[in-house]
Design an enzyme around this catalytic site. Structure first.
Site, short mmCIF file in Angstrom:
data_model
loop_
_atom_site.label_atom_id
_atom_site.label_comp_id
_atom_site.label_asym_id
_atom_site.label_seq_id
_atom_site.Cartn_x
_atom_site.Cartn_y
_atom_site.Cartn_z
N ARG A 4 0.92 -1.17 -0.05
CA ARG A 4 -0.10 -0.18 0.00
C ARG A 4 0.95 1.19 -0.09
NH1 ARG A 4 -5.00 -1.14 -2.09
NH2 ARG A 4 -6.04 -2.75 -0.77
N GLU A 63 -14.11 -9.53 -8.11
CA GLU A 63 -12.95 -8.99 -7.53
C GLU A 63 -12.38 -10.26 -6.66
OE1 GLU A 63 -11.14 -6.37 -7.09
OE2 GLU A 63 -12.16 -5.22 -8.50
N GLU A 122 -8.68 -11.61 -7.24
CA GLU A 122 -7.27 -11.31 -6.49
C GLU A 122 -6.99 -12.77 -5.96
OE1 GLU A 122 -8.39 -8.06 -3.50
OE2 GLU A 122 -8.26 -6.78 -5.03
N ALA A 150 -14.81 6.98 5.23
CA ALA A 150 -14.35 7.97 6.02
C ALA A 150 -15.21 9.21 5.88
CB ALA A 150 -12.65 8.18 5.88
N GLY A 159 -16.04 11.68 7.18
CA GLY A 159 -15.74 12.91 7.64
C GLY A 159 -14.84 13.86 6.53
N GLU A 205 -2.09 -4.79 -9.54
CA GLU A 205 -2.27 -5.82 -8.21
C GLU A 205 -0.94 -6.62 -8.39
OE1 GLU A 205 -6.91 -6.31 -7.87
OE2 GLU A 205 -5.95 -7.31 -9.59
#
Length: 180
Positions: free
Chosen positions: A62, A92, A96, A113, A115, A140
């Site tokens: 990542r 998916e 994967e 998220a 926010g 990937e």
């Protein structure tokens, strides 16, 4: 539902194939004005493939956080944001992990998220698994897929080895629904 914060003006400050960032001029109920930055991204899917006490996870590098981490398989199709989430989950999962599922059951929808981002994700429980071969995309590269016993996954979450909040939230929902 009425808006609690009024958008007075909006402008896109950045965009690429995967996301768009906009800055909104806003007014709060008190009359105070300000700005709000919003990241717009299409929803994605998260799949919990579980069979015979084994949970299939993937690990990949990542880039934003500079590390490799285990997580449940997940993804989106940026070029087809309106695709049926169940179909996306099946694709998916195959892409994967190389797994096909005879049953993919929806568990719910959560926000990543909220926010600062409008992206949400659909959670699925995949069972009746059989191996058909992975079909990974260039993004990937280096992805590793492996099955772990349920107890090991829980130990990885508790020790902080699994750091993906989406995976941890999905695991909690699986536990509360009695699926693990």
């Amino acid at each position: 539902m009425s808006e609690e914060i009024e958008c007075l003006a909006s402008r896109v400050v950045y965009q690429n194939r995967w996301l768009r960032v906009r800055e909104d001029q806003v007014r709060r109920p008190s009359g105070h004005t300000g700005i709000y930055g919003v990241v717009e991204k299409p929803d994605f899917v998260v799949i919990a493939p579980i069979q015979d006490g084994m949970v299939h996870l993937v690990q990949q590098y990542r880039y934003p956080v500079g590390g490799r981490y285990w997580e449940l398989p997940q993804g989106s199709w940026e070029d087809a944001p309106g695709v049926d989430p169940r179909a996306l989950a099946a694709a998916e999962l195959r892409e994967e992990t190389g797994l096909l599922a005879s049953e993919i059951q929806p568990l719910g929808h959560l926000f990543l998220a909220y926010g600062f981002c409008d992206q949400g994700y659909h959670l699925f429980h995949a069972t009746g698994l059989s191996f058909a071969g992975a079909q990974r995309e260039a993004e990937e590269e280096g992805l590793v897929a492996r099955a772990f016993p349920v107890a090991d996954v829980e130990a990885m979450i508790c020790s902080g080895e699994i750091k993906d909040a989406t995976t941890v939230a999905a695991w909690g929902l699986l536990r509360m629904k009695g699926l693990v």
